[in-house]
Design a protein around this motif. Structure first.
Motif, PDB file in Angstrom:
ATOM      1  N   ARG A 442       0.872  -1.178  -0.218  1.00 46.03           N
ATOM      2  CA  ARG A 442       0.008  -0.029  -0.028  1.00 46.03           C
ATOM      3  C   ARG A 442       0.893   1.219   0.045  1.00 46.03           C
ATOM      4  O   ARG A 442       0.519   2.085  -0.574  1.00 46.03           O
ATOM      5  N   GLU A 445       2.411   1.845  -3.489  1.00 49.74           N
ATOM      6  CA  GLU A 445       1.350   2.311  -4.465  1.00 49.74           C
ATOM      7  C   GLU A 445       1.135   3.546  -4.261  1.00 49.74           C
ATOM      8  O   GLU A 445       0.792   4.485  -5.164  1.00 49.74           O
ATOM      9  N   GLY A 446       0.946   4.234  -2.939  1.00 48.51           N
ATOM     10  CA  GLY A 446       0.787   5.765  -2.374  1.00 48.51           C
ATOM     11  C   GLY A 446       2.060   6.285  -2.950  1.00 48.51           C
ATOM     12  O   GLY A 446       1.803   7.490  -3.708  1.00 48.51           O
ATOM     13  N   ARG A 448       4.115   5.580  -5.679  1.00 48.06           N
ATOM     14  CA  ARG A 448       3.847   5.774  -7.314  1.00 48.06           C
ATOM     15  C   ARG A 448       2.898   6.764  -7.732  1.00 48.06           C
ATOM     16  O   ARG A 448       3.096   7.528  -8.530  1.00 48.06           O
ATOM     17  N   SER A 449       1.846   6.825  -6.903  1.00 49.86           N
ATOM     18  CA  SER A 449       0.700   7.591  -7.136  1.00 49.86           C
ATOM     19  C   SER A 449       1.224   8.993  -6.939  1.00 49.86           C
ATOM     20  O   SER A 449       0.682  10.049  -7.720  1.00 49.86           O
ATOM     21  N   MET A 450       1.790   9.323  -6.105  1.00 46.90           N
ATOM     22  CA  MET A 450       2.341  10.785  -5.530  1.00 46.90           C
ATOM     23  C   MET A 450       3.351  11.136  -6.752  1.00 46.90           C
ATOM     24  O   MET A 450       3.338  12.417  -7.158  1.00 46.90           O
ATOM     25  N   GLN A 451       4.200  10.091  -7.140  1.00 46.07           N
ATOM     26  CA  GLN A 451       5.367  10.479  -8.076  1.00 46.07           C
ATOM     27  C   GLN A 451       4.426  10.932  -9.421  1.00 46.07           C
ATOM     28  O   GLN A 451       4.808  11.767  -9.999  1.00 46.07           O
ATOM     29  N   SER A 452       3.572  10.287  -9.626  1.00 47.82           N
ATOM     30  CA  SER A 452       2.812  10.349 -10.850  1.00 47.82           C
ATOM     31  C   SER A 452       2.205  11.763 -11.085  1.00 47.82           C
ATOM     32  O   SER A 452       1.978  12.712 -11.786  1.00 47.82           O
ATOM     33  N   ASP A 453       1.305  12.134  -9.645  1.00 50.16           N
ATOM     34  CA  ASP A 453       0.775  13.607  -9.586  1.00 50.16           C
ATOM     35  C   ASP A 453       1.860  14.580  -9.571  1.00 50.16           C
ATOM     36  O   ASP A 453       1.610  15.697 -10.115  1.00 50.16           O
TER      37      ASP A 453
END
Length: 505
Positions: A442, A445-446, A448-453
């Motif tokens: 988890r 995954e968070g 990776r999501s923050m990096q994309s944002d």
């Protein structure tokens, strides 16, 4: 615990631990159920009988040899006119006699040589006085432990003054004598050490005027000093099969790895932390026994192990344990520990420990129980565990593992993980690792999501800045040149500048 006690457990009457002679001391399996005192008496009696028989055999062989020699001389002195058949007839029985004599000498007379050879007696004084060839005990380099024990022994003897000097002299002389008896068997070495203990104890009893406590204290130090020096030469000697017995016992215990607490009716609950700690300490103590050199120290390890066992039983049952509780628990501890060189350590204690410790006291009691536990393990069968003989053989061969009964059983119902604390701890750790793994997924995954944002935000900001620059281009104009005081509006109010004046010379 009532369910455990309802099953038929391992029971041994306390009278079975005592000497078979009825003297009241603790017996030993290695001594055919006798105590050390009765065993020595039986051994001395058998030894004297064997010596007498060997002497009688030697005299008989000597007479037969002389008679045969006389018959040969008589045959050779007969006139030549007599037939030659008679000398041949006299030589035939002589050849048979020679063959029979050789066989008997090989079989029996070895005992005579063993007891009466120079190696089994004290070396002549002239050889000791020469001092040209140092003994092995002097020439070899002593270990750190040996040096420490020697220093402690000398410091202890200084408190005894004159008796201390005599004790040191006798002990050192005995060690030198034992260094020349390496070819003796284990029983003969044991007999020499026990005789020295007895003689030294008698002398000390005379010097200290019957003070048994003082004599016992000195004998403990003497045993520690002597056995530390002689340990390498008398522990598991090559003349015995102790090593072979060690391997057999070790393999036997390995084959019995499937035996659990319920099968032995052990009144111990390892789920209780305090009980589990005492079990681990008992296993550690019985394994530590092999690292000690002095028989008394090995007995101390056995005593500590036994006390931890009684503590575990007391915590589990909330009452002091009995002898019927202690023996099966000790068997379980031995099976769990599989102590190294177990038979060699038992034989070493039996042969070279101060006999008074093995006959009485808690050390003797616990050691006798350990011998009984080892004997039980060696003879363990299906009937001992209330198992079917076919199942027992399959378990021993490793084809299958026993399953716990689910109904109508005499032991508590529990799963495998709950019955074994180690497995329960492993399962708990696996659950924790599984939870940590999901949490890590988890978090990743968070991240990776923050990096994309962040990447998307950075691109949007750059795009907006570019649009603004295109809509409102930036013009850079050069600054206007002006006098320093051009912006000063009050210049008209300033006084006129000074005019230079010329003065006539």
């Amino acid at each position: 615990m009532s369910q455990w006690t309802a099953r038929r457990g391992i029971h041994m009457d306390q009278s079975e631990l005592l000497c078979n002679k009825g003297c009241g001391y603790y017996g030993n399996m290695a001594w055919q159920g006798l105590c050390s005192k009765c065993w020595r008496e039986e051994y001395q009696r058998a030894r004297q009988k064997q010596i007498q028989e060997d002497w009688a055999l030697a005299e008989k062989l000597q007479k037969e040899e002389e008679a045969a020699y006389a018959s040969i001389q008589g045959a050779q002195s007969q006139p030549p006119s007599q037939p030659q058949a008679q000398p041949q007839a006299s030589l035939a029985p002589f050849s048979k006699f020679e063959e029979r004599k050789t066989n008997e000498k090989t079989r029996k007379v070895t005992t005579v040589k063993k007891f009466f050879s120079p190696s089994s007696r004290t070396a002549p004084k002239k050889e000791n006085l020469e001092g040209k060839i140092p003994s092995p005990s002097i020439s070899r380099q002593s270990s750190i432990e040996t040096d420490r024990v020697s220093r402690d022994f000398v410091e202890f003897l200084k408190t005894l003054q004159k008796p201390g000097r005599e004790v040191h002299k006798q002990s050192s002389a005995f060690i030198e004598i034992m260094a020349n008896k390496k070819d003796l068997g284990a029983d003969e070495l044991s007999e020499c050490v026990q005789d020295f203990y007895q003689n030294m104890s008698d002398r000390l009893m005379t010097n200290f005027k019957g003070s048994s406590e003082r004599v016992e204290q000195v004998m403990d130090e003497v045993e520690k000093y002597i056995m530390t020096r002689l340990y390498k030469s008398v522990f598991c000697p090559e003349t015995t099969d102790d090593e072979k017995k060690d391997l057999a016992t070790q393999n036997r215990i390995r084959a019995l790895h499937w035996v659990d607490i319920q099968m032995l009716c052990v009144p111990v609950d390892e789920e209780i932390p305090a009980v589990s700690d005492n079990v681990v300490k008992a296993i550690t103590d019985v394994i530590e026994m092999d690292s000690k050199r002095v028989p008394r120290d090995k007995l101390t390890c056995i005593t500590r192990c036994s006390k931890h066992i009684f503590s575990a039983i007391k915590i589990t049952k909330s009452e002091p344990g009995s002898a019927d509780d202690f023996l099966p628990t000790l068997i379980y501890i031995v099976l769990k520990a599989n102590p190294p060189r177990l038979q060699s350590n038992i034989q070493y204690i039996t042969r070279f420990c101060n006999p008074s410790r093995l006959m009485t006291g808690e050390d003797g009691y616990y050691f006798t129980n350990l011998c009984c536990a080892v004997a039980f393990i060696e003879k363990l069968d299906a009937q001992s565990l209330n198992l079917d003989p076919v199942d027992f053989e399959r378990y021993m061969s490793g084809q299958v593992s026993p399953r716990r009964p689910q109904v109508d059983s005499g032991w508590p119902q529990m799963d495998t993980a709950a019955s074994i604390p180690a497995l329960a701890q492993v399962n708990q750790n696996l659950d924790l690792l599984s939870g940590l793994g999901s949490r890590q997924e988890r978090v990743l995954e968070g991240a990776r999501s923050m990096q994309s944002d962040l990447i998307t935000w950075q691109e949007s900001v750059a795009r907006e800045v570019q649009e603004i620059l295109e809509k409102y281009p930036l013009e850079i104009r050069p600054p206007a040149l002006s006098a320093i005081d051009s912006d000063n509006m009050e210049n008209d109010r300033l006084p006129l500048p000074l005019t230079p004046q010329v003065f006539a010379g």
